[in-house]
Design a protein around this motif. Structure first.
Motif, short mmCIF file in Angstrom:
data_model
loop_
_atom_site.label_atom_id
_atom_site.label_comp_id
_atom_site.label_asym_id
_atom_site.label_seq_id
_atom_site.Cartn_x
_atom_site.Cartn_y
_atom_site.Cartn_z
N LYS A 56 22.75 16.61 19.81
CA LYS A 56 24.02 16.89 19.13
C LYS A 56 23.82 17.86 17.96
CE LYS A 56 26.33 12.57 20.26
NZ LYS A 56 27.04 12.99 21.42
N LYS A 57 22.61 17.92 17.41
CA LYS A 57 22.34 18.76 16.25
C LYS A 57 21.86 20.16 16.62
CE LYS A 57 20.65 14.67 13.84
NZ LYS A 57 19.45 14.05 13.31
N ILE A 58 21.39 20.32 17.85
CA ILE A 58 20.74 21.57 18.23
C ILE A 58 21.61 22.31 19.24
CG2 ILE A 58 18.68 22.56 19.32
CD1 ILE A 58 17.32 19.91 18.27
N THR A 59 21.80 23.59 18.99
CA THR A 59 22.59 24.40 19.92
C THR A 59 21.69 24.93 21.02
OG1 THR A 59 22.23 26.39 18.60
CG2 THR A 59 24.20 25.07 18.10
N PHE A 60 22.34 25.44 22.06
CA PHE A 60 21.62 25.94 23.22
C PHE A 60 20.67 27.07 22.85
CE2 PHE A 60 21.21 28.74 26.90
CZ PHE A 60 20.80 27.84 27.87
N ASN A 61 21.12 27.98 21.98
CA ASN A 61 20.28 29.13 21.63
C ASN A 61 19.14 28.78 20.68
OD1 ASN A 61 22.03 28.67 19.56
ND2 ASN A 61 22.57 30.82 19.23
N LYS A 62 19.14 27.58 20.11
CA LYS A 62 18.04 27.13 19.23
C LYS A 62 17.08 26.17 19.95
CE LYS A 62 19.75 28.88 15.38
NZ LYS A 62 19.07 29.79 14.50
N ALA A 63 17.36 25.81 21.18
CA ALA A 63 16.57 24.82 21.90
C ALA A 63 15.13 25.27 22.10
CB ALA A 63 17.22 24.50 23.25
N LYS A 64 14.93 26.51 22.51
CA LYS A 64 13.57 27.00 22.77
C LYS A 64 12.74 26.95 21.48
CE LYS A 64 10.93 30.96 24.39
NZ LYS A 64 10.99 32.33 24.89
N SER A 65 13.29 27.42 20.41
CA SER A 65 12.58 27.41 19.12
C SER A 65 12.26 25.98 18.71
CB SER A 65 13.46 28.09 18.07
OG SER A 65 12.88 27.94 16.80
N PHE A 66 13.21 25.08 18.87
CA PHE A 66 13.00 23.67 18.54
C PHE A 66 11.85 23.10 19.35
CE2 PHE A 66 13.74 19.15 19.25
CZ PHE A 66 13.91 18.69 17.95
N LEU A 67 11.86 23.33 20.65
CA LEU A 67 10.82 22.78 21.53
C LEU A 67 9.44 23.27 21.14
CD1 LEU A 67 12.61 23.06 24.99
CD2 LEU A 67 11.91 20.95 23.83
N TYR A 68 9.31 24.58 20.93
CA TYR A 68 8.00 25.13 20.59
C TYR A 68 7.53 24.64 19.22
CZ TYR A 68 7.53 28.22 24.60
OH TYR A 68 7.35 28.71 25.86
N THR A 69 8.43 24.54 18.28
CA THR A 69 8.06 24.08 16.95
C THR A 69 7.63 22.61 16.98
OG1 THR A 69 9.62 25.61 15.95
CG2 THR A 69 8.88 23.80 14.58
N VAL A 70 8.40 21.79 17.66
CA VAL A 70 8.08 20.36 17.73
C VAL A 70 6.76 20.15 18.46
CG1 VAL A 70 8.79 18.18 18.81
CG2 VAL A 70 10.43 19.51 17.49
N ALA A 71 6.57 20.79 19.60
CA ALA A 71 5.33 20.62 20.37
C ALA A 71 4.13 21.12 19.59
CB ALA A 71 5.45 21.34 21.70
N ASN A 72 4.27 22.25 18.93
CA ASN A 72 3.17 22.80 18.14
C ASN A 72 2.82 21.86 16.99
OD1 ASN A 72 1.29 24.94 17.57
ND2 ASN A 72 2.56 25.44 15.81
N ASN A 73 3.83 21.32 16.31
CA ASN A 73 3.58 20.38 15.22
C ASN A 73 2.90 19.10 15.71
OD1 ASN A 73 4.63 22.11 13.33
ND2 ASN A 73 6.65 21.15 13.28
N MET A 74 3.28 18.62 16.89
CA MET A 74 2.62 17.44 17.45
C MET A 74 1.14 17.71 17.71
SD MET A 74 5.16 15.49 20.03
CE MET A 74 6.54 16.51 20.40
N MET A 75 0.84 18.89 18.23
CA MET A 75 -0.56 19.24 18.49
C MET A 75 -1.34 19.33 17.17
SD MET A 75 -1.18 19.38 21.65
CE MET A 75 -1.84 20.48 22.83
N LEU A 76 -0.73 19.96 16.17
CA LEU A 76 -1.41 20.07 14.88
C LEU A 76 -1.63 18.70 14.24
CD1 LEU A 76 0.43 23.20 13.43
CD2 LEU A 76 -1.91 23.08 14.30
#
Length: 174
Positions: A56-76
């Motif tokens: 509900k908080k994330i728009t379609f055009n921000k989804a890719k950025s959100f996914l990459y940021t979240v996944a990268n932060n989990m790895m770090l």
């Protein structure tokens, strides 16, 4: 015709399209950047779960950025955790104690005397006592093992305890 990029990604069809579009690329990115050791498959799945939870908080055009940021932060975060674990594995435990030399000597002497008294017990008492107190066996289990009644086992343990209490000053057991 221009697509409306503000569709809610909470709709199943749109979320599925996002998953099909980005999951393989995200996995490849994590795999080549961090390697297989940190489970990039798990991080991809976790990133999509977080995306779904925040749809509900994330728009379609921000989804890719959100996914990459979240996944990268989990790895770090996993890398940081592994460094902490490695650091704690490398630290040597301290080899000193707050016990006084007198206490250590008394403890050793008591243990030596305890072993002497144990060896002086007859075999039936010693076996019943040690099965009960060191191995934690119940009276009924010991009776079954030794082929005697439970009352006989209780008597053997009780008599061994009395001998230990009489021979060793300050002997207490639970």
């Amino acid at each position: 015709m221009k697509k409306d990029l503000n569709h809610s990604i909470c709709e199943e069809a749109i979320f599925e399209r996002i998953y099909n579009t980005y999951s393989k690329d995200l996995h490849s990115y994590l795999y080549y950047r961090y390697g297989e050791q940190l489970n990039p498959n798990d991080k991809v799945q976790d990133a999509f779960v977080k995306l779904w939870n925040n749809c509900k908080k994330i728009t379609f055009n921000k989804a890719k950025s959100f996914l990459y940021t979240v996944a990268n932060n989990m790895m770090l975060n996993d890398i940081k955790h592994q460094k902490v674990v490695l650091k704690h594995q490398q630290t040597q435990p301290k080899h000193y104690t707050y016990e006084t030399p007198e206490f250590i000597l008394e403890k050793e002497q008591f243990l030596e005397r305890y072993n002497q008294v144990l060896t002086s017990l007859n075999e039936e008492q010693r076996v019943a006592f040690l099965l009960n107190k060191t191995e934690g066996k119940k009276h009924s289990e010991i009776a079954e093992m030794l082929g005697v009644t439970q009352k006989v086992v209780e008597y053997r343990i009780y008599s061994a305890f009395n001998i230990l209490k009489k021979e060793l000053q300050g002997f207490k057991i639970k």
